[in-house]
Write a protein that holds these residues in place. Structure first.
Motif, PDB file in Angstrom:
ATOM      1  N   SER A   1      -1.122   4.811   9.047  1.00 46.50           N
ATOM      2  CA  SER A   1      -2.572   5.072   9.012  1.00 46.50           C
ATOM      3  C   SER A   1      -3.047   5.422   7.599  1.00 46.50           C
ATOM      4  CB  SER A   1      -2.956   6.162  10.007  1.00 46.50           C
ATOM      5  OG  SER A   1      -2.275   7.361   9.718  1.00 46.50           O
ATOM      6  N   ASP A   2      -2.182   6.026   6.790  1.00 49.78           N
ATOM      7  CA  ASP A   2      -2.538   6.319   5.391  1.00 49.78           C
ATOM      8  C   ASP A   2      -2.698   5.025   4.605  1.00 49.78           C
ATOM      9  OD1 ASP A   2      -2.295   9.084   5.911  1.00 49.78           O
ATOM     10  OD2 ASP A   2      -0.156   9.057   5.381  1.00 49.78           O
ATOM     11  N   ALA A   3      -1.784   4.080   4.835  1.00 51.86           N
ATOM     12  CA  ALA A   3      -1.856   2.790   4.147  1.00 51.86           C
ATOM     13  C   ALA A   3      -3.085   2.012   4.595  1.00 51.86           C
ATOM     14  CB  ALA A   3      -0.583   1.986   4.405  1.00 51.86           C
ATOM     15  N   VAL A   4      -3.359   2.037   5.875  1.00 47.40           N
ATOM     16  CA  VAL A   4      -4.511   1.307   6.417  1.00 47.40           C
ATOM     17  C   VAL A   4      -5.814   1.877   5.836  1.00 47.40           C
ATOM     18  CG1 VAL A   4      -5.812   0.837   8.536  1.00 47.40           C
ATOM     19  CG2 VAL A   4      -3.328   0.588   8.523  1.00 47.40           C
ATOM     20  N   ALA A   5      -5.857   3.169   5.643  1.00 50.17           N
ATOM     21  CA  ALA A   5      -7.068   3.820   5.151  1.00 50.17           C
ATOM     22  C   ALA A   5      -7.464   3.356   3.752  1.00 50.17           C
ATOM     23  CB  ALA A   5      -6.884   5.339   5.169  1.00 50.17           C
TER      24      ALA A   5
ATOM     25  N   TYR B   1       0.814  -1.219   0.000  1.00 51.97           N
ATOM     26  CA  TYR B   1       0.000   0.000   0.000  1.00 51.97           C
ATOM     27  C   TYR B   1       0.849   1.271   0.000  1.00 51.97           C
ATOM     28  CZ  TYR B   1      -4.097  -2.843   0.271  1.00 51.97           C
ATOM     29  OH  TYR B   1      -5.077  -3.747  -0.047  1.00 51.97           O
ATOM     30  N   PHE B   2       2.007   1.229   0.646  1.00 53.59           N
ATOM     31  CA  PHE B   2       2.886   2.400   0.610  1.00 53.59           C
ATOM     32  C   PHE B   2       3.330   2.700  -0.823  1.00 53.59           C
ATOM     33  CE2 PHE B   2       3.786   2.001   5.286  1.00 53.59           C
ATOM     34  CZ  PHE B   2       3.420   3.299   5.611  1.00 53.59           C
ATOM     35  N   ALA B   3       3.431   1.657  -1.641  1.00 57.51           N
ATOM     36  CA  ALA B   3       3.816   1.851  -3.052  1.00 57.51           C
ATOM     37  C   ALA B   3       2.781   2.693  -3.791  1.00 57.51           C
ATOM     38  CB  ALA B   3       3.984   0.493  -3.727  1.00 57.51           C
ATOM     39  N   LYS B   4       1.558   2.729  -3.317  1.00 58.26           N
ATOM     40  CA  LYS B   4       0.476   3.489  -3.955  1.00 58.26           C
ATOM     41  C   LYS B   4       0.325   4.892  -3.380  1.00 58.26           C
ATOM     42  CE  LYS B   4      -2.128  -0.787  -4.546  1.00 58.26           C
ATOM     43  NZ  LYS B   4      -3.354  -1.513  -4.214  1.00 58.26           N
TER      44      LYS B   4
ATOM     45  N   ASP C   1     -10.682  -4.809   2.302  1.00 59.61           N
ATOM     46  CA  ASP C   1     -11.183  -5.432   3.533  1.00 59.61           C
ATOM     47  C   ASP C   1     -10.363  -6.656   3.943  1.00 59.61           C
ATOM     48  OD1 ASP C   1     -13.107  -3.489   3.711  1.00 59.61           O
ATOM     49  OD2 ASP C   1     -14.742  -4.754   2.959  1.00 59.61           O
ATOM     50  N   GLU C   2     -10.069  -7.528   2.978  1.00 59.63           N
ATOM     51  CA  GLU C   2      -9.328  -8.749   3.328  1.00 59.63           C
ATOM     52  C   GLU C   2      -7.903  -8.421   3.775  1.00 59.63           C
ATOM     53  OE1 GLU C   2      -8.447  -9.672  -1.345  1.00 59.63           O
ATOM     54  OE2 GLU C   2     -10.401  -9.822  -0.396  1.00 59.63           O
ATOM     55  N   ASP C   3      -7.287  -7.409   3.157  1.00 58.03           N
ATOM     56  CA  ASP C   3      -5.949  -7.006   3.594  1.00 58.03           C
ATOM     57  C   ASP C   3      -6.005  -6.345   4.968  1.00 58.03           C
ATOM     58  OD1 ASP C   3      -4.639  -8.038   1.404  1.00 58.03           O
ATOM     59  OD2 ASP C   3      -4.489  -6.122   0.346  1.00 58.03           O
ATOM     60  N   TYR C   4      -7.072  -5.599   5.237  1.00 55.96           N
ATOM     61  CA  TYR C   4      -7.204  -4.977   6.547  1.00 55.96           C
ATOM     62  C   TYR C   4      -7.344  -6.044   7.640  1.00 55.96           C
ATOM     63  CZ  TYR C   4      -8.684  -2.156  10.452  1.00 55.96           C
ATOM     64  OH  TYR C   4      -8.762  -1.576  11.687  1.00 55.96           O
ATOM     65  N   ALA C   5      -8.111  -7.090   7.357  1.00 58.52           N
ATOM     66  CA  ALA C   5      -8.263  -8.185   8.321  1.00 58.52           C
ATOM     67  C   ALA C   5      -6.906  -8.850   8.569  1.00 58.52           C
ATOM     68  CB  ALA C   5      -9.279  -9.201   7.812  1.00 58.52           C
ATOM     69  N   GLU C   6      -6.144  -9.058   7.510  1.00 64.29           N
ATOM     70  CA  GLU C   6      -4.810  -9.648   7.646  1.00 64.29           C
ATOM     71  C   GLU C   6      -3.877  -8.693   8.384  1.00 64.29           C
ATOM     72  OE1 GLU C   6      -1.822 -12.694   6.835  1.00 64.29           O
ATOM     73  OE2 GLU C   6      -3.923 -12.552   7.388  1.00 64.29           O
ATOM     74  N   PHE C   7      -3.986  -7.405   8.103  1.00 66.31           N
ATOM     75  CA  PHE C   7      -3.184  -6.401   8.808  1.00 66.31           C
ATOM     76  C   PHE C   7      -3.444  -6.465  10.310  1.00 66.31           C
ATOM     77  CE2 PHE C   7      -3.280  -2.213  10.849  1.00 66.31           C
ATOM     78  CZ  PHE C   7      -1.958  -1.829  10.732  1.00 66.31           C
ATOM     79  N   GLU C   8      -4.719  -6.528  10.701  1.00 67.51           N
ATOM     80  CA  GLU C   8      -5.054  -6.591  12.127  1.00 67.51           C
ATOM     81  C   GLU C   8      -4.485  -7.851  12.776  1.00 67.51           C
ATOM     82  OE1 GLU C   8      -9.361  -5.959  12.392  1.00 67.51           O
ATOM     83  OE2 GLU C   8      -8.842  -4.071  13.377  1.00 67.51           O
ATOM     84  N   ARG C   9      -4.610  -8.990  12.082  1.00 67.42           N
ATOM     85  CA  ARG C   9      -4.096 -10.251  12.620  1.00 67.42           C
ATOM     86  C   ARG C   9      -2.578 -10.183  12.776  1.00 67.42           C
ATOM     87  NH1 ARG C   9      -1.849 -15.121  11.288  1.00 67.42           N
ATOM     88  NH2 ARG C   9      -1.410 -14.534   9.145  1.00 67.42           N
ATOM     89  N   LEU C  10      -1.894  -9.727  11.727  1.00 70.15           N
ATOM     90  CA  LEU C  10      -0.433  -9.673  11.761  1.00 70.15           C
ATOM     91  C   LEU C  10       0.086  -8.591  12.700  1.00 70.15           C
ATOM     92  CD1 LEU C  10       0.382 -10.232   7.987  1.00 70.15           C
ATOM     93  CD2 LEU C  10       0.772 -11.844   9.868  1.00 70.15           C
ATOM     94  N   ALA C  11      -0.616  -7.483  12.816  1.00 72.51           N
ATOM     95  CA  ALA C  11      -0.169  -6.396  13.706  1.00 72.51           C
ATOM     96  C   ALA C  11      -0.113  -6.879  15.141  1.00 72.51           C
ATOM     97  CB  ALA C  11      -1.093  -5.190  13.574  1.00 72.51           C
TER      98      ALA C  11
END
Length: 129
Positions: A93-97, A82-85, A101-111
């Motif tokens: 927080s910019d990347a998370v925004a 996402y930072f690449a974009k 949805d599926e990447d956000y769920a994975e982000f929460e799990r991995l975070a």
């Protein structure tokens, strides 16, 4: 049946630093502390079963650390996707925004996993003081 494996001996064996430069003179913990006399006296009484248990524990810890490192790498890779974009200077927080949805769920799990070790370390160092 009574176990012949003493947990305190296994713990000493798993913390033994075999690469310490002064290891021929006295044993050291992996964190650099020399073993106390009581620890040395206990250490020299280890049994083959305790040595095997310590080796198994060290292997488990190594496997756990490899898995944790892989998850941390996956966490960074996900964010970098996402930072690449985003423009330079963006923050997490910019990347998370903009995450799907599926990447956000994975982000929460991995975070939670990727920061757990640091969080526990922080708590150990600062919450008790």
């Amino acid at each position: 049946m009574h176990s012949s494996v003493r947990p305190e001996v296994v713990l000493l064996l798993t913390t033994l630093d075999l690469n310490h430069p002064d290891t021929r003179q006295r044993p050291y913990h992996r964190d650099g502390r020399p073993f106390t006399r009581a620890e040395r006296d206990l250490l020299i009484t280890f049994t083959p079963e305790e040595k095997a248990a310590a080796i198994a524990q060290i292997e488990l810890e190594g496997e756990w650390q490899r898995e944790l490192d892989e998850m941390k790498d996956a966490f960074v890779d996900l964010l970098m996707k996402y930072f690449a974009k985003l423009p330079e200077g963006s923050v997490v927080s910019d990347a998370v925004a903009i995450m799907a949805d599926e990447d956000y769920a994975e982000f929460e799990r991995l975070a939670e996993i990727a920061t757990a070790e640091d969080t526990l370390e922080f708590r150990a160092l600062y919450e008790g003081s």
